[in-house]
Design a protein around this motif. Sequence first.
Motif, PDB file in Angstrom:
ATOM      1  N   ALA A 111      26.340   4.535 -17.442  1.00  0.00           N
ATOM      2  CA  ALA A 111      25.373   4.766 -18.522  1.00  0.00           C
ATOM      3  C   ALA A 111      25.913   5.777 -19.529  1.00  0.00           C
ATOM      4  O   ALA A 111      25.748   5.619 -20.740  1.00  0.00           O
ATOM      5  CB  ALA A 111      24.045   5.243 -17.938  1.00  0.00           C
ATOM      6  N   ALA A 112      26.575   6.831 -19.020  1.00  0.00           N
ATOM      7  CA  ALA A 112      27.166   7.826 -19.915  1.00  0.00           C
ATOM      8  C   ALA A 112      28.271   7.205 -20.760  1.00  0.00           C
ATOM      9  O   ALA A 112      28.407   7.507 -21.955  1.00  0.00           O
ATOM     10  CB  ALA A 112      27.711   8.995 -19.105  1.00  0.00           C
ATOM     11  N   ALA A 113      29.064   6.322 -20.149  1.00  0.00           N
ATOM     12  CA  ALA A 113      30.144   5.658 -20.880  1.00  0.00           C
ATOM     13  C   ALA A 113      29.603   4.817 -22.027  1.00  0.00           C
ATOM     14  O   ALA A 113      30.147   4.827 -23.135  1.00  0.00           O
ATOM     15  CB  ALA A 113      30.949   4.792 -19.912  1.00  0.00           C
ATOM     16  N   ARG A 114      28.493   4.090 -21.763  1.00  0.00           N
ATOM     17  CA  ARG A 114      27.893   3.267 -22.823  1.00  0.00           C
ATOM     18  C   ARG A 114      27.368   4.137 -23.947  1.00  0.00           C
ATOM     19  O   ARG A 114      27.519   3.808 -25.129  1.00  0.00           O
ATOM     20  CB  ARG A 114      26.767   2.396 -22.245  1.00  0.00           C
ATOM     21  N   GLN A 115      26.727   5.243 -23.596  1.00  0.00           N
ATOM     22  CA  GLN A 115      26.158   6.120 -24.624  1.00  0.00           C
ATOM     23  C   GLN A 115      27.238   6.756 -25.494  1.00  0.00           C
ATOM     24  O   GLN A 115      27.075   6.874 -26.717  1.00  0.00           O
ATOM     25  CB  GLN A 115      25.331   7.224 -23.955  1.00  0.00           C
ATOM     26  N   LEU A 116      28.349   7.145 -24.865  1.00  0.00           N
ATOM     27  CA  LEU A 116      29.406   7.866 -25.582  1.00  0.00           C
ATOM     28  C   LEU A 116      30.501   6.948 -26.107  1.00  0.00           C
ATOM     29  O   LEU A 116      31.438   7.411 -26.751  1.00  0.00           O
ATOM     30  CB  LEU A 116      30.016   8.921 -24.649  1.00  0.00           C
ATOM     31  N   ASN A 117      30.374   5.650 -25.778  1.00  0.00           N
ATOM     32  CA  ASN A 117      31.359   4.662 -26.238  1.00  0.00           C
ATOM     33  C   ASN A 117      32.767   4.969 -25.730  1.00  0.00           C
ATOM     34  O   ASN A 117      33.756   4.897 -26.463  1.00  0.00           O
ATOM     35  CB  ASN A 117      31.361   4.576 -27.770  1.00  0.00           C
ATOM     36  N   ILE A 118      32.847   5.335 -24.449  1.00  0.00           N
ATOM     37  CA  ILE A 118      34.123   5.532 -23.779  1.00  0.00           C
ATOM     38  C   ILE A 118      34.066   4.793 -22.452  1.00  0.00           C
ATOM     39  O   ILE A 118      33.024   4.249 -22.071  1.00  0.00           O
ATOM     40  CB  ILE A 118      34.436   7.031 -23.540  1.00  0.00           C
ATOM     41  N   SER A 119      35.161   4.750 -21.719  1.00  0.00           N
ATOM     42  CA  SER A 119      35.177   4.045 -20.438  1.00  0.00           C
ATOM     43  C   SER A 119      34.602   4.922 -19.331  1.00  0.00           C
ATOM     44  O   SER A 119      34.606   6.159 -19.424  1.00  0.00           O
ATOM     45  CB  SER A 119      36.612   3.650 -20.074  1.00  0.00           C
ATOM     46  N   ALA A 120      34.122   4.268 -18.264  1.00  0.00           N
ATOM     47  CA  ALA A 120      33.608   5.015 -17.114  1.00  0.00           C
ATOM     48  C   ALA A 120      34.723   5.837 -16.474  1.00  0.00           C
ATOM     49  O   ALA A 120      34.474   6.920 -15.926  1.00  0.00           O
ATOM     50  CB  ALA A 120      32.995   4.050 -16.106  1.00  0.00           C
ATOM     51  N   VAL A 121      35.953   5.333 -16.531  1.00  0.00           N
ATOM     52  CA  VAL A 121      37.096   6.074 -15.991  1.00  0.00           C
ATOM     53  C   VAL A 121      37.277   7.385 -16.752  1.00  0.00           C
ATOM     54  O   VAL A 121      37.521   8.445 -16.168  1.00  0.00           O
ATOM     55  CB  VAL A 121      38.379   5.219 -16.071  1.00  0.00           C
ATOM     56  N   MET A 122      37.128   7.320 -18.078  1.00  0.00           N
ATOM     57  CA  MET A 122      37.255   8.525 -18.894  1.00  0.00           C
ATOM     58  C   MET A 122      36.123   9.506 -18.620  1.00  0.00           C
ATOM     59  O   MET A 122      36.332  10.729 -18.613  1.00  0.00           O
ATOM     60  CB  MET A 122      37.286   8.149 -20.375  1.00  0.00           C
ATOM     61  N   VAL A 123      34.922   8.976 -18.361  1.00  0.00           N
ATOM     62  CA  VAL A 123      33.804   9.849 -17.983  1.00  0.00           C
ATOM     63  C   VAL A 123      34.156  10.623 -16.724  1.00  0.00           C
ATOM     64  O   VAL A 123      33.969  11.840 -16.629  1.00  0.00           O
ATOM     65  CB  VAL A 123      32.512   9.032 -17.763  1.00  0.00           C
TER      66      VAL A 123
END
Length: 293
Positions: A21-33
């Motif tokens: 969910a954080a990745a979608r909000q910030l427009n980055i990958s879950a791996v980067m999160v």
Amino acid sequence: MDKFRNMEVMVAVVEGGSFAAAARQLNISAVMVGKHIRLLEAHLGARLVQRSTRQHSLTEVGATFYEDCKRVLEQVRWAESAVERSRAAPQGLLRVSAPTTLGNHVVAPLVADFLLHNPQVRVELQLSDSLVDLVGDGVDVAVRIGPVVDQSLVARPLQPYRMVIAAAPAYLERQGRPLRASDLAQHTCLRHSVWNGRTGWPLREDGVAVDWPEQSRFTCNQGDSLRTAALCGLGLVLQPRVLLADDLASGRLVEVLQDCAPAPRPVHLVYAPDRRQLPKLSRFVAHVLQAQG
């Protein structure tokens, strides 16, 4: 290490409930999160997020750090806005929240007209019937129906939210015109699926509240679909005047039981007092108040 970016990711993980969910909000990958969270934990020397195969939960240290992150990020946002407050011309991103129907039919046209006259402003309009947290969700200004509960907010009154009862001429010719609210029990009444004893719109008859009939041949969670059914002659509809205004003016729908319609509910434009000095916000508030005046 970009500490502020890591803190933004931390807050997004907590409020979104997951790395995805954080990745979608910030427009980055879950791996980067996950990388941002690991960098934070390494820097602090403490575990912030307890990971499992199904969910993520905060440790005790993580919960405390999350609250501190929210405060720091809000202070940074306020410091950045000081530059904007010093400018004469409104500019930058304005986040606006409004209920779905009122937003579609009233707020969206006001936003479009506002943007035409303020070319340096961008608007993100969020339509939802859920109550947003202005600070937590990063919203500058919201339109709310009903009494203002949070007394810490500045509340500017707008035109009341009025409901009307209407039907297509073909339906009234076929079934007759109701004369009292109690007559609705003998009619086909279209129903919104979220109405109940707490969220419904009670009708008025001789000073006594009368509920909209619970049983219906057609129930829907969206006002536009109820309007469409009414236009087809399926039954009586109870919906906001702003949604049915064009149909009533053209005669496609006919208003009935005017004296029994629910009492209007107040509408306010609300925003935090520390945001009022922003040119983009003060100009938008003035624009809406003038249009609603």
